[in-house]
Design a protein around this motif. Structure first.
Motif, mmCIF file in Angstrom:
data_model
loop_
_atom_site.group_PDB
_atom_site.id
_atom_site.type_symbol
_atom_site.label_atom_id
_atom_site.label_comp_id
_atom_site.label_asym_id
_atom_site.label_seq_id
_atom_site.Cartn_x
_atom_site.Cartn_y
_atom_site.Cartn_z
ATOM 1 N N GLN A 1 23.406 43.889 35.973
ATOM 2 C CA GLN A 1 24.612 43.439 36.667
ATOM 3 C C GLN A 1 25.502 44.624 37.037
ATOM 4 O O GLN A 1 26.049 44.677 38.146
ATOM 5 C CB GLN A 1 25.388 42.436 35.800
ATOM 6 C CG GLN A 1 26.584 41.823 36.491
ATOM 7 C CD GLN A 1 26.211 41.071 37.752
ATOM 8 O OE1 GLN A 1 25.176 40.431 37.841
ATOM 9 N NE2 GLN A 1 27.055 41.162 38.760
ATOM 10 N N MET A 2 25.632 45.581 36.133
ATOM 11 C CA MET A 2 26.436 46.777 36.422
ATOM 12 C C MET A 2 25.788 47.596 37.543
ATOM 13 O O MET A 2 26.483 48.133 38.414
ATOM 14 C CB MET A 2 26.617 47.599 35.151
ATOM 15 C CG MET A 2 27.467 46.875 34.113
ATOM 16 S SD MET A 2 27.526 47.718 32.525
ATOM 17 C CE MET A 2 28.715 48.989 32.879
ATOM 18 N N TYR A 3 24.462 47.684 37.529
ATOM 19 C CA TYR A 3 23.706 48.367 38.583
ATOM 20 C C TYR A 3 23.985 47.716 39.942
ATOM 21 O O TYR A 3 24.292 48.396 40.917
ATOM 22 C CB TYR A 3 22.216 48.316 38.243
ATOM 23 C CG TYR A 3 21.305 48.831 39.314
ATOM 24 C CD1 TYR A 3 21.012 50.186 39.402
ATOM 25 C CD2 TYR A 3 20.721 47.967 40.237
ATOM 26 C CE1 TYR A 3 20.165 50.673 40.390
ATOM 27 C CE2 TYR A 3 19.874 48.441 41.227
ATOM 28 C CZ TYR A 3 19.604 49.788 41.293
ATOM 29 O OH TYR A 3 18.766 50.259 42.274
ATOM 30 N N HIS B 1 29.343 55.884 43.176
ATOM 31 C CA HIS B 1 28.708 54.588 42.906
ATOM 32 C C HIS B 1 27.185 54.702 42.816
ATOM 33 O O HIS B 1 26.561 54.040 41.987
ATOM 34 C CB HIS B 1 29.116 53.564 43.962
ATOM 35 C CG HIS B 1 30.559 53.185 43.862
ATOM 36 N ND1 HIS B 1 31.087 52.566 42.751
ATOM 37 C CD2 HIS B 1 31.589 53.364 44.722
ATOM 38 C CE1 HIS B 1 32.381 52.371 42.932
ATOM 39 N NE2 HIS B 1 32.710 52.852 44.119
ATOM 40 N N GLU C 1 26.502 45.870 40.813
ATOM 41 C CA GLU C 1 27.905 46.053 41.182
ATOM 42 C C GLU C 1 28.128 47.419 41.843
ATOM 43 O O GLU C 1 28.856 47.529 42.829
ATOM 44 C CB GLU C 1 28.805 45.906 39.952
ATOM 45 C CG GLU C 1 30.271 46.127 40.217
ATOM 46 C CD GLU C 1 30.900 45.120 41.156
ATOM 47 O OE1 GLU C 1 31.900 45.467 41.812
ATOM 48 O OE2 GLU C 1 30.389 43.978 41.243
ATOM 49 N N GLN C 2 27.486 48.434 41.312
ATOM 50 C CA GLN C 2 27.634 49.771 41.894
ATOM 51 C C GLN C 2 27.049 49.823 43.308
ATOM 52 O O GLN C 2 27.640 50.417 44.217
ATOM 53 C CB GLN C 2 26.991 50.829 40.995
ATOM 54 C CG GLN C 2 27.669 50.978 39.656
ATOM 55 C CD GLN C 2 29.152 51.257 39.780
ATOM 56 O OE1 GLN C 2 29.581 52.119 40.529
ATOM 57 N NE2 GLN C 2 29.956 50.503 39.042
ATOM 58 N N PHE D 1 22.753 53.491 35.289
ATOM 59 C CA PHE D 1 22.380 52.181 34.761
ATOM 60 C C PHE D 1 20.888 51.935 34.899
ATOM 61 O O PHE D 1 20.258 51.328 34.023
ATOM 62 C CB PHE D 1 23.185 51.064 35.429
ATOM 63 C CG PHE D 1 24.662 51.179 35.156
ATOM 64 C CD1 PHE D 1 25.138 51.360 33.859
ATOM 65 C CD2 PHE D 1 25.578 51.110 36.181
ATOM 66 C CE1 PHE D 1 26.495 51.482 33.599
ATOM 67 C CE2 PHE D 1 26.938 51.228 35.932
ATOM 68 C CZ PHE D 1 27.400 51.408 34.643
#
Length: 151
Positions: free
Chosen positions: A10-12, A81, A14-15, A88
């Protein structure tokens, strides 16, 4: 472990979404600047290079410089980003080493470099900066011609 990977994924995402949004903003800003500069050039061509045209040509310089600075800032944020996404991705690979993400990325990168050896080295942001610098240079050149002939 699955929950850790899900959070990292999810963090990946988002970036990458943030980087995509920055590119959309850069494209929108560049398109707007190109339209304004084109209109200014057309207006200048219709009315000639008289002293009054400095109200059109001088702002073109500022518009081009602003475009250069904005593209540099968009590039800086995009790099941030993309590096975060890569971080990540590495964390996911640490938890799931059988995915071979780094190996696949390195192989893809090497193939791309071999297929397009000359253009591969050209940075896209440098092309956008050159476009905006050209707008600034056009405004500066036209302003210089007006100054040389009119003042």
């Amino acid at each position: 472990m699955a929950d850790d990977v899900e959070v990292l994924l999810q963090m990946y995402r988002e970036q990458h979404d943030q980087a995509r949004q920055l590119e959309t903003q850069r494209a929108t800003l560049s398109n707007l600047i190109i339209v304004i500069a084109s209109a200014a050039l057309g207006f200048t061509a219709q009315h000639g290079l008289e002293t009054i045209m400095l109200v059109v040509t001088l702002p073109m310089v500022g518009l081009g410089v602003y475009g250069v600075l904005a593209c540099l800032k968009y590039h800086e944020r995009s790099v941030l980003h993309h590096r975060a996404a890569r971080l990540f991705s590495c964390r996911i690979e640490e938890r799931l080493p059988s995915l071979l993400i780094s190996d696949d990325w390195a192989e893809l990168h090497a193939r791309q470099r071999l297929r397009f050896p000359k253009i591969f080295k050209v940075r896209l942001y440098a092309l956008w900066i050159a476009l905006h610098a050209g707008i600034a240079a056009s405004g500066a050149t036209l302003s210089a011609v007006v100054f040389a002939h009119g003042l």
